[in-house]
Write a protein that holds these residues in place. Structure first.
Motif, PDB file in Angstrom:
ATOM      1  N   LYS A  99       0.829  -1.209   0.000  1.00  0.00           N
ATOM      2  CA  LYS A  99       0.000   0.000   0.000  1.00  0.00           C
ATOM      3  C   LYS A  99       0.862   1.257   0.000  1.00  0.00           C
ATOM      4  O   LYS A  99       0.552   2.242  -0.688  1.00  0.00           O
ATOM      5  CB  LYS A  99      -0.931  -0.005   1.208  1.00  0.00           C
ATOM      6  CG  LYS A  99      -2.014  -1.082   1.151  1.00  0.00           C
ATOM      7  CD  LYS A  99      -2.865  -1.082   2.413  1.00  0.00           C
ATOM      8  CE  LYS A  99      -3.945  -2.143   2.365  1.00  0.00           C
ATOM      9  NZ  LYS A  99      -4.754  -2.181   3.614  1.00  0.00           N
ATOM     10  N   LYS A 102       2.455   1.719  -3.408  1.00  0.00           N
ATOM     11  CA  LYS A 102       1.470   2.165  -4.383  1.00  0.00           C
ATOM     12  C   LYS A 102       1.282   3.684  -4.347  1.00  0.00           C
ATOM     13  O   LYS A 102       0.920   4.288  -5.363  1.00  0.00           O
ATOM     14  CB  LYS A 102       0.140   1.448  -4.132  1.00  0.00           C
ATOM     15  CG  LYS A 102      -0.944   1.742  -5.173  1.00  0.00           C
ATOM     16  CD  LYS A 102      -2.199   0.927  -4.907  1.00  0.00           C
ATOM     17  CE  LYS A 102      -3.310   1.289  -5.888  1.00  0.00           C
ATOM     18  NZ  LYS A 102      -2.958   0.927  -7.280  1.00  0.00           N
ATOM     19  N   LYS A 106       4.380   2.702  -9.448  1.00  0.00           N
ATOM     20  CA  LYS A 106       3.482   1.735 -10.059  1.00  0.00           C
ATOM     21  C   LYS A 106       3.742   0.383  -9.389  1.00  0.00           C
ATOM     22  O   LYS A 106       4.880   0.098  -8.999  1.00  0.00           O
ATOM     23  CB  LYS A 106       3.745   1.640 -11.562  1.00  0.00           C
ATOM     24  CG  LYS A 106       3.490   2.940 -12.306  1.00  0.00           C
ATOM     25  CD  LYS A 106       3.866   2.824 -13.775  1.00  0.00           C
ATOM     26  CE  LYS A 106       3.653   4.146 -14.505  1.00  0.00           C
ATOM     27  NZ  LYS A 106       4.034   4.062 -15.936  1.00  0.00           N
ATOM     28  N   VAL A 107       2.720  -0.426  -9.259  1.00  0.00           N
ATOM     29  CA  VAL A 107       2.890  -1.731  -8.626  1.00  0.00           C
ATOM     30  C   VAL A 107       2.251  -2.811  -9.495  1.00  0.00           C
ATOM     31  O   VAL A 107       1.149  -2.632 -10.012  1.00  0.00           O
ATOM     32  CB  VAL A 107       2.292  -1.769  -7.198  1.00  0.00           C
ATOM     33  CG1 VAL A 107       3.133  -0.934  -6.248  1.00  0.00           C
ATOM     34  CG2 VAL A 107       0.844  -1.306  -7.179  1.00  0.00           C
ATOM     35  N   LEU A 138      -5.217  -4.069  -5.485  1.00  0.00           N
ATOM     36  CA  LEU A 138      -4.281  -2.973  -5.232  1.00  0.00           C
ATOM     37  C   LEU A 138      -3.273  -2.807  -6.369  1.00  0.00           C
ATOM     38  O   LEU A 138      -2.717  -1.723  -6.559  1.00  0.00           O
ATOM     39  CB  LEU A 138      -3.530  -3.218  -3.918  1.00  0.00           C
ATOM     40  CG  LEU A 138      -4.368  -3.204  -2.631  1.00  0.00           C
ATOM     41  CD1 LEU A 138      -3.512  -3.629  -1.444  1.00  0.00           C
ATOM     42  CD2 LEU A 138      -4.970  -1.829  -2.396  1.00  0.00           C
ATOM     43  N   PHE A 139      -3.036  -3.848  -7.123  1.00  0.00           N
ATOM     44  CA  PHE A 139      -2.022  -3.787  -8.170  1.00  0.00           C
ATOM     45  C   PHE A 139      -2.526  -3.029  -9.394  1.00  0.00           C
ATOM     46  O   PHE A 139      -3.694  -3.114  -9.762  1.00  0.00           O
ATOM     47  CB  PHE A 139      -1.599  -5.192  -8.594  1.00  0.00           C
ATOM     48  CG  PHE A 139      -0.887  -5.962  -7.520  1.00  0.00           C
ATOM     49  CD1 PHE A 139       0.416  -5.642  -7.170  1.00  0.00           C
ATOM     50  CD2 PHE A 139      -1.517  -6.995  -6.848  1.00  0.00           C
ATOM     51  CE1 PHE A 139       1.073  -6.340  -6.171  1.00  0.00           C
ATOM     52  CE2 PHE A 139      -0.876  -7.709  -5.853  1.00  0.00           C
ATOM     53  CZ  PHE A 139       0.427  -7.376  -5.511  1.00  0.00           C
ATOM     54  N   ASP A 140      -1.603  -2.314 -10.032  1.00  0.00           N
ATOM     55  CA  ASP A 140      -1.935  -1.642 -11.286  1.00  0.00           C
ATOM     56  C   ASP A 140      -2.081  -2.640 -12.423  1.00  0.00           C
ATOM     57  O   ASP A 140      -2.855  -2.418 -13.353  1.00  0.00           O
ATOM     58  CB  ASP A 140      -0.847  -0.617 -11.639  1.00  0.00           C
ATOM     59  CG  ASP A 140      -0.760   0.492 -10.598  1.00  0.00           C
ATOM     60  OD1 ASP A 140      -1.815   1.040 -10.219  1.00  0.00           O
ATOM     61  OD2 ASP A 140       0.364   0.787 -10.143  1.00  0.00           O
TER      62      ASP A 140
END
Length: 220
Positions: A99, A102, A106-107, A138-140
């Motif tokens: 978190k 992020k 970028k994740v 949560l990931f891009d």
């Protein structure tokens, strides 16, 4: 080059390692320690594990082929008995680290998974619940081996993530609990961190990103 993206493995990073469950099961059935890992490491690009993670065989095929391979290595274990051992316990500090990352970078997530046991982007009946279901959004961007048809440590899957995030490999930090998966990331120019335990991982991630991660779990 400044860090622009942090790319994560899932199992063994955000969750405890399945190897622990493998070892407990081996004790239960009287198999040699690390027998399951030995099966998975034999012919690693063409064995049952690899074929299943690329979605080239179904659950029944995995069950039968894993049994054949494990028997050939000295102790029969059905693939169907291995699958329930894969899921681990969530590591809250790693989720908090994601978190925080992020907020600054970028994740992405690159996961070797299986159609019946994968978490992100699956059809509704297979979508994860609870903590895992909260982590994946949560990931891009997420790349699953079972959908991409390519799995780590194939360099193509790391390049696919770089393209999806529009970043150069040299601007990425990559985390994985397997050294064999860290190696190609490093060869492409990423800063690779092998996840051994949470404290070690967050210390190295802090050094790579310049972020400060909590030393203890964040109170909810």
């Amino acid at each position: 080059m400044a860090v622009e993206a942090v790319i994560w493995d899932f199992g063994g990073v955000f969750t405890t390692s399945p190897f622990e469950a493998f070892n407990r099961y081996e004790i239960e059935v009287g198999a040699p320690r690390d027998h399951i890992r030995k099966v998975n490491a034999t012919n690693p690009d063409t064995n049952a594990w690899a074929l299943f993670e690329r979605n080239e065989i179904d659950t029944q095929g995995f069950d039968e082929l894993f049994l054949k391979e494990s028997t050939a290595l000295g102790h029969p274990i059905r693939g169907a008995d291995v699958l329930p051992l894969i899921s681990g316990m969530v590591r809250p500090r790693m989720v908090e680290a994601l978190k925080l990352c992020k907020q600054h970078f970028k994740v992405g997530c690159i996961t070797n998974n299986m159609v019946t046991h994968h978490s992100p982007g699956s059809d509704a009946p297979q979508r994860p619940r609870g903590a895992m279901g909260e982590i994946m959004p949560l990931f891009d961007h997420v790349i699953e081996s079972s959908k991409a048809g390519v799995r780590k440590p194939d360099p193509r899957i790391y390049q696919m993530m770089c393209e999806a995030l529009s970043v150069e490999a040299a601007a990425c930090v990559y985390l994985d609990d397997l050294g064999v998966n860290c190696k190609p990331a490093a060869q492409l120019g990423m800063r690779a961190i092998k996840v051994v335990d949470v404290d070690q991982t967050l210390a190295e991630l802090a050094e790579a990103t310049g972020l400060a991660f909590p030393a203890t779990e964040v109170a909810q």
